[in-house]
Every structure is written in structure tokens, then in C-alpha cells.
Write an enzyme that holds these catalytic residues in place. Sequence first.
Site, PDB file in Angstrom:
ATOM      1  N   ARG A  16       0.818  -1.223   0.000  1.00 58.58           N
ATOM      2  CA  ARG A  16       0.000   0.000   0.000  1.00 58.58           C
ATOM      3  C   ARG A  16       0.848   1.268   0.000  1.00 58.58           C
ATOM      4  NH1 ARG A  16      -4.001  -0.749   4.860  1.00 58.58           N
ATOM      5  NH2 ARG A  16      -4.403   1.441   4.381  1.00 58.58           N
ATOM      6  N   GLN A  73      12.017 -14.696   6.661  1.00 59.05           N
ATOM      7  CA  GLN A  73      10.743 -15.402   6.542  1.00 59.05           C
ATOM      8  C   GLN A  73      10.408 -15.531   5.062  1.00 59.05           C
ATOM      9  OE1 GLN A  73       7.142 -13.384   7.648  1.00 59.05           O
ATOM     10  NE2 GLN A  73       5.993 -15.282   7.954  1.00 59.05           N
ATOM     11  N   ASP A 103       6.247  -1.689  11.725  1.00 56.73           N
ATOM     12  CA  ASP A 103       5.384  -0.605  11.255  1.00 56.73           C
ATOM     13  C   ASP A 103       4.495  -0.045  12.361  1.00 56.73           C
ATOM     14  OD1 ASP A 103       3.682  -2.732  11.534  1.00 56.73           O
ATOM     15  OD2 ASP A 103       2.909  -2.703   9.482  1.00 56.73           O
ATOM     16  N   ASN A 229       0.518   1.784   7.216  1.00 58.09           N
ATOM     17  CA  ASN A 229       0.475   0.940   6.030  1.00 58.09           C
ATOM     18  C   ASN A 229       0.387   1.712   4.723  1.00 58.09           C
ATOM     19  OD1 ASN A 229       0.277  -1.800   7.318  1.00 58.09           O
ATOM     20  ND2 ASN A 229      -1.489  -0.820   8.270  1.00 58.09           N
ATOM     21  N   ASN A 371      34.952  26.700  -2.898  1.00 59.11           N
ATOM     22  CA  ASN A 371      35.612  25.622  -2.166  1.00 59.11           C
ATOM     23  C   ASN A 371      35.838  24.355  -2.976  1.00 59.11           C
ATOM     24  OD1 ASN A 371      32.824  25.293  -2.264  1.00 59.11           O
ATOM     25  ND2 ASN A 371      32.731  24.138  -0.370  1.00 59.11           N
TER      26      ASN A 371
END
Length: 453
Positions: A16, A73, A103, A229, A371
Site C-alpha cells: 500500500r 521469513q 510498522d 500501512n 571551495n
Amino acid sequence: MHDFAAIILAAGKGTRMKSDLHKVLHPIAGRPMLGHLMAAVDQLGAARQVVVVGAGRDQIEQAVEGRAETCLQEPQLGTGHAVQQAETLLDGFDGDALVLYGDVPFVRAETMRAMLERLNEPDAPAVVVLGFEPDDPLAYGRVIADDDGAIIKMVEYKDADEGERACHLCNSGLMAAKAGDLFALLARVGNDNAQGEYYLPDIVNIAIADGRVCAVVITDDPDEVAGINSRSELARVEARWQAVRRERAMADGATLIAPDTVFFSWDTQIGRDVTIEPHVVFGPGVSVADHVHIKAYCHIEGATIASGASVGPFARLRPGAVMEEGSFVGNFVEMKKAVLGKGAKASHLSYIGDATVGAGANIGAGTITCNYDGYFKYQTHIGERAFIGSNSALVAPVNIGPDAIVAAGSTVSRDVAAGELRMVRAEQLMKPGWADRFHDTMKKKKEGSKREK
């Protein structure tokens, strides 16, 4: 507290978000959401931190390198299955285990502590669940518990009856258990459900069926367990964080003229009697001492500002900028890896990079330190009380001595001694009457062009 391991689930795809950046690495207040969560875990002194990765694993492994271990996983078969992947890494660990979500970044250290302390009370619950009571419980899973906080049943919304749905105590998904209990219970979780997945909350019902106590700890702030999400949810959490931080800044003695327009970073330090005008943005790494005035429309990142300094309006301080006591930068001045000494000032339209400016020096409008030659950066050193005239270019490496004067419009590529005047200009020519003759000629040409048309 007993030793504990934090197991942080971060294997989801985060579709999402519609982003190439992993969901848990999206920043809030300049820090990845996973970083916020790990910082809270660090406050409690976790013995181990294990992050369960899946999609975007390379990004997360790089982000947590040196701070946490990771396990993969693959495939992703539910939250219970995700936690199981940490079992090998935690083999032989006999402490507590705390299951968190990458999250859900703003779980407070105090809340985690309360869960772990409840786990170790005399009734020895098999699992402690963090519950919350939102204004609208929506379709969250419910925690059915007695008045003492002992869980009677965990039930998903779709499986709950009318009476259970009337319960407003919801499951956040966060849990604590003894590591040995956690993995033993997970081994008994099945996947006989519509999704064919192994769900973490099932361990509670299994333990209750065994006659063991499971308990719920309830947070007093439902926002603490808000998951992120989507981009819109990320923005809402950012807004809540900023609102809290603004209130804290004002409570600590800073004046925010238009609070809603000021944006802090996770580590911004603000002193007392600091005035911050509208539309100021702080990036990471900023420290502001007492009695500083930051005027409107400034962007400040990685900078240190000492007492009595004044910034802006429309100024930009980049990483490595240091403003010493009573110094001043004005509108459209940019500093980067530079020190502006006590009482020194750069009032207008200047760039000061890779430089040191001595106390009391004056940088005239339009001055730049040159510089960079396309390959390397070089230093400019400006002495105390030096005066740099407007529209000057200081070509580094170069040293301007104390009390020296650089005349306006000069391009300085060699050192200037203390007390010296350096003027680098092309010879000024005068041609009396030339401009009048030029204007007469051009007017005649223009008139002739009109007649031809």
C-alpha cells in the site's frame, strides 16, 4: 527486569506504500520508523534484537547492521510463522521475548516494560498481550478479559459474536512471553483457516486451553499502537508526532510564533527563550542554545547554533555549520561545514562553505567561498575582524588575515596578510560621450527599421 529479546516483524511487502523503499524505513521526523522502535527497545537494554525480514531484506539488513540480527521469513505464512523464524537465532536463550512490529514505531519503552513486568508477576502468565481501547474498534481482533485483566478468549472480529464485538478492548498484536513458552506454543499453532496462515494470537487460546493464565496490559494511548500501512497514515503519524514535539518545545521555554508551520526532527535540541518564526524546518542533528532567534523560512540541518545567534530569514544551514555566540546570518545565506565566529556576520546573499570565519568578521553581500574545483574541497580561513567586501569570491585554499580588508568585487586566490587591503579588479576605463553616441546611433537604427516595415 529479566534479560529479554525483542523480535521485530518486518517481513511484509508494504504494497500500500507503493514504494521502492521498504515500508519500515520510511522516515518520521527524519528517522526511519524502524529506528524509532529500536531506540525505545534500546532504552530497556534488550539482550538481543532480532528483525524478521522478507521483502526488501537487503535494505533492512543494511539499516540494522551492527544493531540487530536478522532472520528470513520466506515464504510469508502469517505472524506466528514470522516469529518462528527467530527460533534458531534464539536457541538457548532462556529470557523473555517481546514481539513487536516494525510498522508500529511509537510503542513507548514504559509500555514494553509494563508488559515484561506483568509477565514476571507471581501468577506467571504464559502470554501477555498489549490491548488498546480505540474510540471506534472497527474490525480489530477483540481481547475478552475479566476485571483483573486475565484473558478469557482472543477472537478475530470476523469470528466474534455480537456480544464479543461489543467489547472495545482490542488486540494490538504485541505480545510478551518466556522465549521457551513462545516457541513451544507456536509449534502447536495450525493453519486451518481461510488464509492458510499461522496466526500469532492463537498461542493465547492454546495456553488458556492448557489451563494457563494469559494477561492483558492496556495502553492509555491508542495512538501508541497505530500501525502505518500507507502514505496517508504515515502523514497522520508525522502530524501527531510534530504536534507533541511543538508542545514540548513551548513547554520548555521556546516561543513558536506559528507552531503548525514549524517542523522538528527526532533529535532537535532547543534551548530556552528561543524564538522561532513561521515556516522553519529542522533536519536531523540540530542543537540550538538559549536566546537564539530563528526568523521565517529557514532550513537547518546538522548545525550547532550558540546563545544569542540570529538566523534568517530565508537562511539555510547545512551539516557542519556552527554559529558561535552572537553571530548572525541573514536572508539567502547558506553555510556548510563552516564556523562563524563570535559576533561575526554574513547579512545577505552569501555562501560560506568549508570555511572558518573569525570573531567579529563581516562577510559582505554576495560573497562566496569557492571551495570546490570539481575534484576536491578546499578550506577558506578568514581572520578576526576581517572585512570582506560585497560580491567577492574567495578561491580556496586561501587565508585572509585578521583585520584585513578585501575590496568589493575582488576575486582573491592568494593569501591576504593581517591588516592588508586586497583589491583585485580589472582596470576601470572611461570614454566620455560614448554612451550618448551609442544611444543616438541605436535610436536611428530603430527608427529606420520601423520605416522599412
